[in-house]
Structure formats: C-alpha cells, structure tokens
Write a protein that holds these residues in place. Structure first.
Motif, PDB file in Angstrom:
ATOM      1  N   THR A  80       1.808  -6.950  -0.042  1.00 42.07           N
ATOM      2  CA  THR A  80       2.346  -5.933  -0.935  1.00 42.07           C
ATOM      3  C   THR A  80       1.250  -5.488  -1.896  1.00 42.07           C
ATOM      4  O   THR A  80       0.631  -6.309  -2.562  1.00 42.07           O
ATOM      5  CB  THR A  80       3.534  -6.413  -1.781  1.00 42.07           C
ATOM      6  OG1 THR A  80       4.617  -6.805  -0.930  1.00 42.07           O
ATOM      7  CG2 THR A  80       4.053  -5.280  -2.645  1.00 42.07           C
ATOM      8  N   GLY A 111       4.518  -1.613  -1.531  1.00 43.59           N
ATOM      9  CA  GLY A 111       5.876  -2.008  -1.866  1.00 43.59           C
ATOM     10  C   GLY A 111       6.138  -1.842  -3.345  1.00 43.59           C
ATOM     11  O   GLY A 111       5.230  -1.584  -4.140  1.00 43.59           O
ATOM     12  N   ARG A 112       7.389  -2.013  -3.734  1.00 40.44           N
ATOM     13  CA  ARG A 112       7.781  -1.855  -5.128  1.00 40.44           C
ATOM     14  C   ARG A 112       7.665  -3.152  -5.907  1.00 40.44           C
ATOM     15  O   ARG A 112       7.632  -3.159  -7.130  1.00 40.44           O
ATOM     16  CB  ARG A 112       9.224  -1.344  -5.212  1.00 40.44           C
ATOM     17  CG  ARG A 112       9.421   0.034  -4.610  1.00 40.44           C
ATOM     18  CD  ARG A 112      10.859   0.506  -4.756  1.00 40.44           C
ATOM     19  NE  ARG A 112      11.782  -0.413  -4.101  1.00 40.44           N
ATOM     20  CZ  ARG A 112      12.813  -0.998  -4.686  1.00 40.44           C
ATOM     21  NH1 ARG A 112      13.057  -0.777  -5.966  1.00 40.44           N
ATOM     22  NH2 ARG A 112      13.618  -1.802  -4.024  1.00 40.44           N
ATOM     23  N   SER A 180       9.559  -3.255   2.860  1.00 39.27           N
ATOM     24  CA  SER A 180      10.814  -3.346   2.129  1.00 39.27           C
ATOM     25  C   SER A 180      11.664  -4.463   2.705  1.00 39.27           C
ATOM     26  O   SER A 180      11.618  -4.737   3.908  1.00 39.27           O
ATOM     27  CB  SER A 180      11.584  -2.029   2.208  1.00 39.27           C
ATOM     28  OG  SER A 180      12.802  -2.128   1.506  1.00 39.27           O
ATOM     29  N   THR A 183      15.515  -1.747   0.814  1.00 35.38           N
ATOM     30  CA  THR A 183      15.593  -0.411   0.232  1.00 35.38           C
ATOM     31  C   THR A 183      15.463   0.677   1.292  1.00 35.38           C
ATOM     32  O   THR A 183      14.376   0.917   1.825  1.00 35.38           O
ATOM     33  CB  THR A 183      14.492  -0.232  -0.831  1.00 35.38           C
ATOM     34  OG1 THR A 183      14.549  -1.324  -1.748  1.00 35.38           O
ATOM     35  CG2 THR A 183      14.663   1.075  -1.571  1.00 35.38           C
ATOM     36  N   VAL A 186      12.606   3.378   1.138  1.00 36.35           N
ATOM     37  CA  VAL A 186      11.258   3.037   1.587  1.00 36.35           C
ATOM     38  C   VAL A 186      11.118   3.299   3.083  1.00 36.35           C
ATOM     39  O   VAL A 186      10.096   3.820   3.552  1.00 36.35           O
ATOM     40  CB  VAL A 186      10.930   1.569   1.238  1.00 36.35           C
ATOM     41  CG1 VAL A 186       9.597   1.155   1.850  1.00 36.35           C
ATOM     42  CG2 VAL A 186      10.898   1.386  -0.277  1.00 36.35           C
TER      43      VAL A 186
END
Length: 375
Positions: A80, A111-112, A180, A183, A186
């Motif tokens: 990530t 990624g978040r 993800s 989500t 994404v």
C-alpha cells in the motif's frame, strides 16, 4: 503469473520467547526476507506503508531502494502506498527515482490505508478519503505522462507549469495496482483507468472477494479495456507451513492467538475455514491457493503474508524455502493449465515498454480523464 510476498512491517513480541525485536532489527530482517524471496525464485517483494507503532515501514521507497541495490531480478512494489495522505507530486518523484535505481523493477499499489489518525497527521480529513483518492490519482497519472502539467483541484493547491524530475524510466510510468479490502469505489477507479485491482482478501470470505473482483472485471470491460477475463487481478493471502500439517498448526497457534490484528478473536480453525489463511503442509497450501481461481477466475499476481505476528526471522526464511521449493513451482504449473491464451500476463516494465515501442496501448493506460464516476 507472478508469485511473491508482502510485509506489513509489524514489530510484535514473539509469544513463545517474549522477545520483541527493535525497530532496527525489524527493518534489517525485512531486507533479509526480500533477499531470500529473490533467492527462493519469487517474482515480487512488496512492503506496506504505516506511520504508527507497532509498524516500521514509514518510508517504503527508501526501503525498496536499499533492497534494489542488493537484488537483481525481483520486482519491488508496495502493498500500500497511501494515495490519500501522500502528496501525488512526491509519490511521482519517489517512484520515478526508484524506477531508475532498480532498472525498472518497480510497480506501485495504491490504497487509502486503514488507520484513521494518519489523515490529520498529514493535514487531511478522513471524511475526504474517496475524493482524495480520485483527485490525487488523477494528478499522479498526469505527472507521469505529461511533460508540463497545469492542474487545479479541490483538495490540493494548483500546479502551474510543473515538470516532474526525473521523468519515469524510458518514459514508462510504473504499473499501478489499486488495492482494497472492502471499497467498491476503488475497484471502479482501477477499472476506469484500466489499471490492476488487488483484492487483499486476507480477512474476508471468498464470497466478498468474488463480488469485488466481479465488479472490477465488469467495469473494466464497460470502459473498453478488454473482456472481463482480460482485467488485471491480484490477490493477497496468508500461509504458515511445515511438512506435517499438525506441526504447522501447533507451531503457529500461539502466534495467531496473540497477533495484534486477528488475535483474541475467532479461533485458528474458524479463521482458516472462512478466509484464505492456510496453516498446514505445502500440499494444503497448494490446494487452497488453487481454489482461489474458482471464484476470481484466471488472475495475474498472488502475494502471501508470511512475516507477521512476531514470527522469528529464522522461521520466516524457512517458510520462504518451502514456498520457493515446493509450493510455487507447482502453482506455476497448475495455474497455467487451461489458462486462455488471451488472458494477459502481469504487466512489467519490459512488457509496457515493448507495448509502447510497438505503438500498442498497454493495459495500464486506459482513460486519461482526471475523474471517473464512481458507481
């Protein structure tokens, strides 16, 4: 098909000895693990990005550049890179430099992240997580593809006449995977741009991963990048092996029971029954990994988590030997059986460069508008 490992870089006390590695020991161990992965014949080593204890990989490109200097073949990636809290200009610069240092053995997984406090540490608001993902990635693509960038967004200051230095190696940006766990937006973003989608399904049942990958494949085709079967998919997984499955379960149980992520929750047996975690013999790892294709189709990259929960370095290196000697050769052979000829291999710098030179459109380009329309 590519096989490799990823690390989250946790510093965790070994529950069987009480030893807690120092941060320096954990970082050095990560480098040793990456070198062993190449020695074992794996294709990819990936590191996560974390900015909070008990994790140490806060600067992935620094770590990967050091590993690049000590390896020759293995692809160096992230498991990530935080597209939300990192500035896209800095991501573009750092990965261009890493491309040059590694000779193109570089790609990136965006990624978040899953740690809420990180957002204010870097001046962002977690409520903007999805808008930040979309806006930052739209800018990152342009920085890698345009000589001079004029850009204006809502969540970052504008750019006027900005030129990235250095430019991507051979003017070919790193291949992008969007990662993800849960989500759909994404998956939509990856599909819109024709990038790869990495379903890190280490904590989720097969039914959830199936639905996420099906969404990505369907939308990939909708945006005109190819058939659903030609979409670029990667999966995560977790394994612990001994030649005898009972020995594997007995040895791994205290690590599982005390792990900071899934310890003190479902039993080891329940977790292995409902998620991709496999604790057993090499044959059992092979059988379960091959079953992933039953619910995601033919895919391009399989990464395993192997160095977490306080496992000592010696044990992780032994795991890598089993993976490289007894598991991956069989997986390569079996995954190739019945694989349609039009299902692409995992993109690499070399394949993207060939596509560029032949005036083809590599699967990593796709739409170049700034913003998709999440569905």
């Amino acid at each position: 098909m590519q096989f490799g490992i990823f690390t989250v870089g946790d510093v965790t006390t070994d529950p069987t000895t009480g030893h807690t590695p120092t941060e320096a020991e954990r970082i050095r161990a990560t480098v040793a693990i990456a070198r062993k992965a190449e020695e074992a014949g794996l294709d990819v080593f990936a590191t996560g990005e974390h900015h909070n204890p008990p994790f140490v990989p806060s600067s992935p490109t620094t770590l990967l550049a050091y590993i690049a200097a000590q390896t020759k073949r293995i692809i160096l990636s992230t498991s990530t890179t935080l597209i939300t809290t990192n500035d896209p200009v800095k991501i573009a610069e750092d990965f261009s430099v890493l491309q040059h240092l590694s000779g193109g053995r570089t790609d990136i997984m965006l990624g978040r992240g899953n740690t809420g406090p990180v957002y204010p540490w870097f001046g962002q608001d977690i409520r903007d997580a999805i808008p930040l993902t979309v806006e930052h990635y739209g800018l990152l693509r342009r920085l890698w593809r345009e000589e001079t960038v004029d850009w204006e967004g809502k969540l970052r200051t504008s750019l006027q006449g900005f030129t990235l230095a250095p430019r991507p190696l051979d003017d070919v940006p790193p291949f992008v995977w969007h990662a993800s766990i849960r989500t759909p937006e994404v998956a939509e973003l990856a599909a819109y741009f024709g990038d790869g989608f990495f379903a890190n399904h280490i904590f989720w049942p097969a039914s959830h991963t199936r639905s996420m990958v099906e969404l990505y494949r369907r939308r990939f085709a909708h945006y005109g990048h190819g058939t659903p079967e030609q979409a670029i998919v990667g999966l995560g997984g977790q394994v612990f092996m001994r030649r005898n499955s009972q020995d594997a379960v007995s040895e791994f149980r205290p690590y599982f029971d005390n792990a900071p992520v899934y310890g003190h929750g479902p039993s080891l047996e329940d977790f292995t029954a409902s998620t991709p975690l496999t604790v057993g013999s090499p044959a059992e790892v092979i059988e379960k990994t091959l079953s992933f294709r039953d619910y995601v189709g033919d895919y391009q990259r399989q990464l395993f988590l192997m160095d977490h929960a306080g496992l000592p370095l010696r044990t992780v290196l032994e795991q890598l030997e089993l993976l490289g000697e007894e598991v991956v050769p069989v997986l390569r052979k079996e995954f190739a059986v019945g694989r349609p000829a039009d299902v692409p291999a995992a993109p690499t710098h070399a394949s993207l460069l060939r596509a560029r030179r032949s005036d083809s459109t590599p699967q990593s380009t796709g739409n170049d508008q700034e913003n998709p329309e999440p569905r």
